[in-house]
Scaffold this motif. Structure first.
Motif, short mmCIF file in Angstrom:
data_model
loop_
_atom_site.label_atom_id
_atom_site.label_comp_id
_atom_site.label_asym_id
_atom_site.label_seq_id
_atom_site.Cartn_x
_atom_site.Cartn_y
_atom_site.Cartn_z
N ARG A 23 6.28 -8.15 0.91
CA ARG A 23 6.76 -9.08 1.94
C ARG A 23 6.21 -8.68 3.30
N VAL A 24 5.56 -9.64 3.96
CA VAL A 24 5.05 -9.39 5.31
C VAL A 24 6.23 -9.24 6.27
N ALA A 25 7.27 -10.06 6.09
CA ALA A 25 8.44 -10.00 6.96
C ALA A 25 9.42 -8.95 6.44
N ASP A 26 9.78 -8.01 7.28
CA ASP A 26 10.68 -6.95 6.86
C ASP A 26 12.10 -7.46 6.65
N GLY A 27 12.41 -8.68 7.10
CA GLY A 27 13.74 -9.22 6.94
C GLY A 27 13.98 -9.93 5.61
N ALA A 28 12.98 -9.98 4.74
CA ALA A 28 13.15 -10.65 3.45
C ALA A 28 14.23 -9.95 2.63
N VAL A 29 14.99 -10.72 1.84
CA VAL A 29 16.11 -10.15 1.10
C VAL A 29 15.68 -9.57 -0.24
N GLU A 30 14.42 -9.70 -0.61
CA GLU A 30 13.91 -9.14 -1.85
C GLU A 30 12.49 -8.67 -1.62
N GLY A 31 11.95 -7.92 -2.57
CA GLY A 31 10.61 -7.39 -2.39
C GLY A 31 10.60 -6.23 -1.40
N VAL A 32 9.41 -5.74 -1.12
CA VAL A 32 9.23 -4.58 -0.24
C VAL A 32 8.46 -5.01 1.00
N GLY A 33 9.09 -4.88 2.16
CA GLY A 33 8.45 -5.22 3.42
C GLY A 33 7.45 -4.15 3.84
N ARG A 34 6.65 -4.47 4.83
CA ARG A 34 5.59 -3.55 5.27
C ARG A 34 6.14 -2.23 5.79
N ARG A 59 9.39 17.20 -24.52
CA ARG A 59 10.62 16.45 -24.76
C ARG A 59 10.46 15.51 -25.96
N PRO A 60 11.51 15.31 -26.76
CA PRO A 60 11.43 14.34 -27.84
C PRO A 60 11.60 12.90 -27.34
N ASP A 61 12.12 12.74 -26.13
CA ASP A 61 12.41 11.41 -25.59
C ASP A 61 11.44 11.06 -24.48
N ASP A 62 11.06 9.78 -24.40
CA ASP A 62 10.16 9.35 -23.35
C ASP A 62 10.80 9.49 -21.97
N PRO A 63 10.03 9.89 -20.98
CA PRO A 63 10.55 9.96 -19.61
C PRO A 63 10.72 8.56 -19.04
N HIS A 64 11.55 8.44 -18.01
CA HIS A 64 11.80 7.16 -17.36
C HIS A 64 11.23 7.06 -15.96
N LEU A 65 11.04 8.20 -15.29
CA LEU A 65 10.63 8.13 -13.89
C LEU A 65 10.22 9.51 -13.40
N VAL A 66 9.26 9.54 -12.49
CA VAL A 66 8.91 10.76 -11.77
C VAL A 66 9.51 10.65 -10.37
N LEU A 67 10.14 11.73 -9.93
CA LEU A 67 10.80 11.75 -8.63
C LEU A 67 10.22 12.86 -7.76
N ARG A 68 10.19 12.60 -6.48
CA ARG A 68 9.81 13.63 -5.51
C ARG A 68 10.92 13.74 -4.48
N PHE A 69 11.29 14.97 -4.15
CA PHE A 69 12.35 15.22 -3.18
C PHE A 69 11.80 16.04 -2.01
N GLY A 70 12.36 15.81 -0.86
CA GLY A 70 11.94 16.56 0.31
C GLY A 70 12.63 16.01 1.54
N TYR A 71 12.03 16.23 2.69
CA TYR A 71 12.61 15.79 3.95
C TYR A 71 11.66 14.80 4.62
N ALA A 72 12.23 13.71 5.11
CA ALA A 72 11.44 12.68 5.78
C ALA A 72 12.38 11.83 6.63
N PRO A 73 11.91 11.33 7.75
CA PRO A 73 12.76 10.44 8.55
C PRO A 73 12.93 9.10 7.84
N THR A 74 14.04 8.43 8.13
CA THR A 74 14.27 7.10 7.57
C THR A 74 13.54 6.08 8.43
N LEU A 75 12.46 5.53 7.90
CA LEU A 75 11.62 4.62 8.67
C LEU A 75 11.71 3.18 8.21
N GLY A 76 12.35 2.93 7.09
CA GLY A 76 12.46 1.54 6.65
C GLY A 76 13.29 1.40 5.39
#
Length: 320
Positions: free
Chosen positions: A188-199, A290-307
């Protein structure tokens, strides 16, 4: 009283809880969930019109997101003094909630509930600040409490191998014009859209030299090619089993992990590319032992909230 009878929640309690449930994560912020108040409780359903035909052809990611939304729903009800219990469904309702005995919310439920609206997916660079010792154990325990698992990837060689799998999967996905078109449809070009990912929420354009390949949501290019964080904290999340209900359970584990991370002051990024490509998903499972398929890779750390990404209204996600 918070219920109209001994078998269901009052309409206002239901709608308020749904207003918190929708702040769960979903691929491209597609929000593939619906909620139905019944004579006996609340059903969480997958919105099949919002299951991505290219990025999620079997609905696995949608079920994960519905599980995460159910986790938020349970927290909201508990904090409202109207807790629920649940079973995982095998028909159109992925999760069926029914009222439980009245009790006050626990301190942990209150903390996690307060984190719901603060949690967001970080698509910007992480700071070069080490994560405190002991945090990984708390995140692992959060997954375990929802019958999930969280394996941390430690050591330069293992991290480089995981990053290579993510980049390989990302390259394969981007080689498919249908995938690129689908991604663009949710950008989404407009950050105010209610769905999708804005810039703004989508972050800067990915740089070829980045360690972890991110999706391109159309952000501006970067001058910096080096990852500022020299010691990334990476983990792979999953659930025990390979049924559709296990995808939902993995989503509940995911949300508890993400809310726990938020409560600890951590930012989190999510990489689903390696599980979207069956071959790289298999190789990731083998690498983890693992015998089970993974669902997601996650990364954790510190970052400012920018959007933040936005959400559709409660009225748009409720069924009568």
């Amino acid at each position: 009283m918070t219920t109209t009878s001994s078998t269901t929640w009052a309409p206002e309690t239901f709608l308020t809880a749904v207003g918190h449930a929708v702040w769960a994560p979903s691929i491209h912020n597609s929000q593939p969930w619906r909620f139905r108040r019944t004579a006996h409780g609340i059903d969480v359903l997958v919105d099949r019109d919002r299951v991505l035909p290219v990025g999620d052809p079997d609905g696995r990611a949608a079920r994960l997101s519905c599980g995460a939304a159910a986790g938020n729903l349970l927290l909201a009800l508990a904090v409202a003094g109207a807790p629920g219990t649940y079973v995982l469904g095998r028909d159109d309702a992925l999760v069926r909630l029914t009222p439980a005995a009245h009790r006050p919310a626990t301190p942990q439920e209150q903390r996690l509930f307060r984190a719901i609206r603060r949690r967001h997916t970080n698509r910007h660079p992480f700071a070069d600040q080490p994560v405190e010792p002991g945090v990984t154990a708390r995140l692992t325990e959060a997954a375990r409490l929802e019958n999930g698992w969280l394996d941390f990837v430690v050591g330069d060689q293992a991290i480089d191998a995981l990053a290579a799998l993510i980049r390989e999967a990302d390259n394969r996905l981007n080689a498919d014009p249908r995938y690129v078109a689908e991604l663009r449809a949710w950008t989404r070009v407009a950050d105010g859209a209610v769905e999708g990912v804005g810039r703004q929420a989508g972050g800067p354009a990915p740089h070829p030299a980045e360690l972890m390949a991110r999706r391109d949501y159309g952000g501006a290019g970067q001058r910096e090619s080096r990852d500022p964080a020299r010691e990334p904290v990476l983990a792979v999340l999953g659930a025990h089993g390979s049924l559709h209900t296990d995808d939902v359970r993995a989503g509940m584990a995911l949300q508890r992990v993400l809310l726990t991370a938020t409560d600890l002051g951590l930012a989190a990024a999510m990489f689903s590319q390696p599980v979207e490509v069956p071959e790289t998903r298999r190789r990731l499972r083998l690498a983890l032992g693992r015998p089970d398929d993974p669902h997601l890779v996650l990364r954790f750390g510190y970052a400012p909230t920018l959007g933040y990404t936005n959400r559709r209204s409660v009225a748009d996600v409720v069924e009568s």
